[in-house]
Design a protein around this motif. Structure first.
Motif, PDB file in Angstrom:
ATOM      1  N   ARG A  72      93.928  85.821  61.232  1.00  0.00           N
ATOM      2  CA  ARG A  72      92.801  85.319  60.458  1.00  0.00           C
ATOM      3  C   ARG A  72      91.467  85.636  61.134  1.00  0.00           C
ATOM      4  N   ALA A  73      91.462  85.516  62.497  1.00  0.00           N
ATOM      5  CA  ALA A  73      90.239  85.846  63.223  1.00  0.00           C
ATOM      6  C   ALA A  73      89.901  87.329  63.067  1.00  0.00           C
ATOM      7  N   ALA A  74      90.925  88.197  63.085  1.00  0.00           N
ATOM      8  CA  ALA A  74      90.687  89.627  62.921  1.00  0.00           C
ATOM      9  C   ALA A  74      90.158  89.938  61.518  1.00  0.00           C
ATOM     10  N   VAL A  75      90.711  89.249  60.518  1.00  0.00           N
ATOM     11  CA  VAL A  75      90.235  89.462  59.142  1.00  0.00           C
ATOM     12  C   VAL A  75      88.771  89.028  59.023  1.00  0.00           C
ATOM     13  N   LYS A  76      88.462  87.868  59.617  1.00  0.00           N
ATOM     14  CA  LYS A  76      87.078  87.393  59.555  1.00  0.00           C
ATOM     15  C   LYS A  76      86.132  88.348  60.278  1.00  0.00           C
ATOM     16  N   ALA A  77      86.578  88.859  61.442  1.00  0.00           N
ATOM     17  CA  ALA A  77      85.748  89.803  62.181  1.00  0.00           C
ATOM     18  C   ALA A  77      85.516  91.067  61.372  1.00  0.00           C
ATOM     19  N   GLN A  78      86.572  91.508  60.666  1.00  0.00           N
ATOM     20  CA  GLN A  78      86.426  92.711  59.840  1.00  0.00           C
ATOM     21  C   GLN A  78      85.474  92.458  58.682  1.00  0.00           C
ATOM     22  N   ILE A  79      85.540  91.259  58.106  1.00  0.00           N
ATOM     23  CA  ILE A  79      84.615  90.918  57.006  1.00  0.00           C
ATOM     24  C   ILE A  79      83.170  90.914  57.499  1.00  0.00           C
ATOM     25  N   GLU A  80      82.944  90.318  58.677  1.00  0.00           N
ATOM     26  CA  GLU A  80      81.588  90.294  59.242  1.00  0.00           C
ATOM     27  C   GLU A  80      81.098  91.712  59.524  1.00  0.00           C
ATOM     28  N   SER A  81      82.015  92.559  60.056  1.00  0.00           N
ATOM     29  CA  SER A  81      81.630  93.946  60.357  1.00  0.00           C
ATOM     30  C   SER A  81      81.273  94.689  59.065  1.00  0.00           C
ATOM     31  N   ASP A  82      82.087  94.440  58.007  1.00  0.00           N
ATOM     32  CA  ASP A  82      81.793  95.098  56.726  1.00  0.00           C
ATOM     33  C   ASP A  82      80.451  94.624  56.156  1.00  0.00           C
ATOM     34  N   LYS A  83      80.155  93.353  56.325  1.00  0.00           N
ATOM     35  CA  LYS A  83      78.875  92.828  55.850  1.00  0.00           C
ATOM     36  C   LYS A  83      77.701  93.511  56.560  1.00  0.00           C
ATOM     37  N   ARG A  84      77.833  93.641  57.879  1.00  0.00           N
ATOM     38  CA  ARG A  84      76.761  94.288  58.643  1.00  0.00           C
ATOM     39  C   ARG A  84      76.603  95.742  58.217  1.00  0.00           C
ATOM     40  N   GLU A  85      77.734  96.422  58.025  1.00  0.00           N
ATOM     41  CA  GLU A  85      77.660  97.826  57.620  1.00  0.00           C
ATOM     42  C   GLU A  85      76.993  97.957  56.232  1.00  0.00           C
ATOM     43  N   ARG A  86      77.363  97.061  55.298  1.00  0.00           N
ATOM     44  CA  ARG A  86      76.756  97.135  53.966  1.00  0.00           C
ATOM     45  C   ARG A  86      75.245  96.825  54.019  1.00  0.00           C
ATOM     46  N   ALA A  87      74.896  95.825  54.880  1.00  0.00           N
ATOM     47  CA  ALA A  87      73.476  95.482  55.015  1.00  0.00           C
ATOM     48  C   ALA A  87      72.699  96.646  55.618  1.00  0.00           C
ATOM     49  N   ALA A  88      73.292  97.289  56.633  1.00  0.00           N
ATOM     50  CA  ALA A  88      72.616  98.422  57.268  1.00  0.00           C
ATOM     51  C   ALA A  88      72.486  99.588  56.293  1.00  0.00           C
ATOM     52  N   LYS A  89      73.536  99.798  55.493  1.00  0.00           N
ATOM     53  CA  LYS A  89      73.493 100.888  54.507  1.00  0.00           C
ATOM     54  C   LYS A  89      72.426 100.609  53.440  1.00  0.00           C
ATOM     55  N   ALA A  90      72.369  99.344  52.991  1.00  0.00           N
ATOM     56  CA  ALA A  90      71.367  98.982  51.981  1.00  0.00           C
ATOM     57  C   ALA A  90      69.957  99.135  52.530  1.00  0.00           C
ATOM     58  N   ALA A  91      69.764  98.734  53.786  1.00  0.00           N
ATOM     59  CA  ALA A  91      68.437  98.859  54.400  1.00  0.00           C
ATOM     60  C   ALA A  91      68.045 100.323  54.543  1.00  0.00           C
ATOM     61  N   ALA A  92      69.009 101.170  54.925  1.00  0.00           N
ATOM     62  CA  ALA A  92      68.715 102.593  55.087  1.00  0.00           C
ATOM     63  C   ALA A  92      68.367 103.218  53.737  1.00  0.00           C
ATOM     64  N   GLU A  93      69.139 102.830  52.680  1.00  0.00           N
ATOM     65  CA  GLU A  93      68.844 103.377  51.351  1.00  0.00           C
ATOM     66  C   GLU A  93      67.459 102.923  50.859  1.00  0.00           C
ATOM     67  N   LYS A  94      67.130 101.671  51.129  1.00  0.00           N
ATOM     68  CA  LYS A  94      65.816 101.162  50.733  1.00  0.00           C
ATOM     69  C   LYS A  94      64.698 101.891  51.466  1.00  0.00           C
ATOM     70  N   ALA A  95      64.899 102.125  52.776  1.00  0.00           N
ATOM     71  CA  ALA A  95      63.889 102.837  53.559  1.00  0.00           C
ATOM     72  C   ALA A  95      63.733 104.267  53.052  1.00  0.00           C
ATOM     73  N   ALA A  96      64.858 104.901  52.647  1.00  0.00           N
ATOM     74  CA  ALA A  96      64.782 106.267  52.140  1.00  0.00           C
ATOM     75  C   ALA A  96      64.019 106.302  50.827  1.00  0.00           C
ATOM     76  N   ARG A  97      64.239 105.280  49.962  1.00  0.00           N
ATOM     77  CA  ARG A  97      63.512 105.253  48.709  1.00  0.00           C
ATOM     78  C   ARG A  97      62.013 105.047  48.923  1.00  0.00           C
ATOM     79  N   GLU A  98      61.700 104.276  49.952  1.00  0.00           N
ATOM     80  CA  GLU A  98      60.297 103.999  50.234  1.00  0.00           C
ATOM     81  C   GLU A  98      59.664 105.054  51.153  1.00  0.00           C
ATOM     82  N   GLY A  99      60.431 106.031  51.583  1.00  0.00           N
ATOM     83  CA  GLY A  99      59.912 107.081  52.439  1.00  0.00           C
ATOM     84  C   GLY A  99      59.685 106.638  53.866  1.00  0.00           C
TER      85      GLY A  99
END
Length: 314
Positions: free
Chosen positions: A181-208
Motif C-alpha cells: 500500500r505504501a508503494a502504491v501511494k508513493a507511485q500515486i504521489e510520483s505520478d501526481k508530481r510528474e503530471r503537475a510538472a508536465k502541465a507546468a511545462a506545457e503552460k510555460a511553452a504556451r506562454e513562451g
C-alpha cells in the motif's frame, strides 16, 4: 520339565504317578498332586484294572521275576521302567539290567515329608510366578503411561509450532500488505508530481516561458545535509516520538536497519489514534518532513542514528 518328570523328581512311585495322570486325564500338575494326596493310602491299580477302567487294552511289560531295574553305569536301582527311563533321559545312561533287589517302599513319614516338600515347591513356584507377573504388569503400566505422556507432549509441541507459524504468516502478510500500500501511494504521489510538472511545462511553452525548474521539495537532499544526518554508524537508534494527539512521548530503541514503517507500526500499536497507513513523521531540528519514499528507508539512511526526536502526525 513335564508334570510327570516333576512328580518323579519328588520321589513318588512311577506307577502312582501314572495312575494320577491317567485318572486326571493329564489335566496338570495340581490335579495330579491332589489325586496322589487323596489316594495316598490306597494301593495302585494294576495295569489290567487301569485299562479296564479307561476302556483300554492292558500293556503289561514282561519283567519276569525281576523286582527292580538297575543302571549298569552308575549302579542305581529303580522300581519301574518309567523311573529308569526318566533316569536315562536325565543322565544319558543307556545300559540297564533287571535286578532281583527289592526297593523298600517309602514309609508314611517319608511320604508325608515328600508331600510337604512338593507343596513347598509348588507354593514357591506360585509365589515366584506371581512376582514375575506383578513385575511385568508394573513394567507394562509404566510403558503405557510413558507412551501417553510422550504423545501428549508431542501433540502440545505440534500445536505450539503451528500457532507460531500462523502468527509468523500473519505478521509477514501484514507487513507485505503495508509495504504494497505504501508503494502504491508513493507511485500515486510520483505520478501526481510528474503530471503537475508536465502541465507546468506545457503552460510555460504556451506562454513562451522556459519550463520551471525543480522545486526545493523535489530536489534531492544536499550531500552536506546527508552527511550531517549520518553522524553515526551505531547499530541501534534511540527514538523519542512526540504524539500530535497528546500524551507522553514514546521512547524506544530500534535496530538502525529498521525502517520508518517499523516505527509507524510501533506507534499504532501503542496509540490507536494512529494508523500505519496515515501516520507521518517530521523533525524540528534539522527541519525535515519525511515523505512516502522515506518510509521504506532505514533509520540510518534517514539520518536518525544514533538518536533523534520525531513528531508523529495523524
Amino acid at each position: 520339565m513335564s508334570d510327570k518328570e516333576t512328580l518323579l523328581s519328588m520321589g513318588f512311585d512311577a506307577a502312582r504317578v501314572e495312575w494320577a495322570l491317567r485318572a486326571t486325564k493329564n489335566a496338570g500338575l495340581q490335579p495330579a498332586m491332589d489325586h496322589i494326596l487323596a489316594h495316598n493310602d490306597e494301593s495302585v491299580p494294576t495295569a489290567e484294572e487301569l485299562a479296564e477302567e479307561h476302556g483300554e487294552e492292558a500293556n503289561i511289560p514282561d519283567v519276569g521275576e525281576a523286582k527292580s531295574i538297575k543302571c549298569s553305569e552308575c549302579g542305581k536301582t529303580f522300581r519301574s521302567q518309567a523311573t529308569a527311563s526318566f533316569h536315562a533321559e536325565k543322565s544319558g545312561h543307556t545300559d540297564f539290567e533287571e535286578s532281583t533287589e527289592e526297593i523298600k517302599p517309602l514309609t508314611a513319614e517319608e511320604k508325608a515329608a515328600k508331600l510337604t516338600h512338593l507343596k513347598d515347591l509348588l507354593a514357591a513356584k506360585r509365589a515366584a510366578q506371581f512376582k514375575e507377573d506383578e513385575k511385568a504388569s508394573r513394567a507394562n503400566e509404566a510403558l503405557r503411561r510413558k507412551a501417553g505422556q510422550d504423545q501428549g507432549r508431542i501433540k502440545e509441541e505440534m500445536e505450539a509450532k503451528e500457532l507460531e507459524r500462523d502468527a509468523a504468516r500473519k505478521r509477514a502478510d501484514k507487513i507485505a500488505d503495508q509495504k504494497a500500500r505504501a508503494a502504491v501511494k508513493a507511485q500515486i504521489e510520483s505520478d501526481k508530481r510528474e503530471r503537475a510538472a508536465k502541465a507546468a511545462a506545457e503552460k510555460a511553452a504556451r506562454e513562451g516561458r522556459p519550463p520551471p525548474g525543480p522545486t526545493a521539495a523535489d530536489a534531492p537532499p544536499k550531500p552536506s545535509a546527508m552527511a550531517a544526518g549520518k553522524s553515526s554508524e551505531a547499530p541501534q537508534t534511540r527514538l523519542q516520538i512526540r504524539l500530535h494527539v497528546g500524551g507522553a512521548p514514546l521512547i524506544k530503541t530500534f535496530p538502525s536497519t529498521s525502517t520508518l514503517v517499523d516505527v509507524a507500526e510501533f506507534v499504532s500499536s501503542e496509540n490507536l489514534a494512529y494508523s500505519v497507513d496515515t501516520v507521518k513523521f517530521s523533525m524540528t531540528f534539522p527541519r525535515k518532513v519525511f515523505g512516502p519514499n522515506d518510509m521504506h528507508k532505514s533509520l540510518k539512511d534517514n539520518g536518525l542514528t544514533p538518536s533523534a526526536v520525531l513528531m508523529a502526525n495523524v
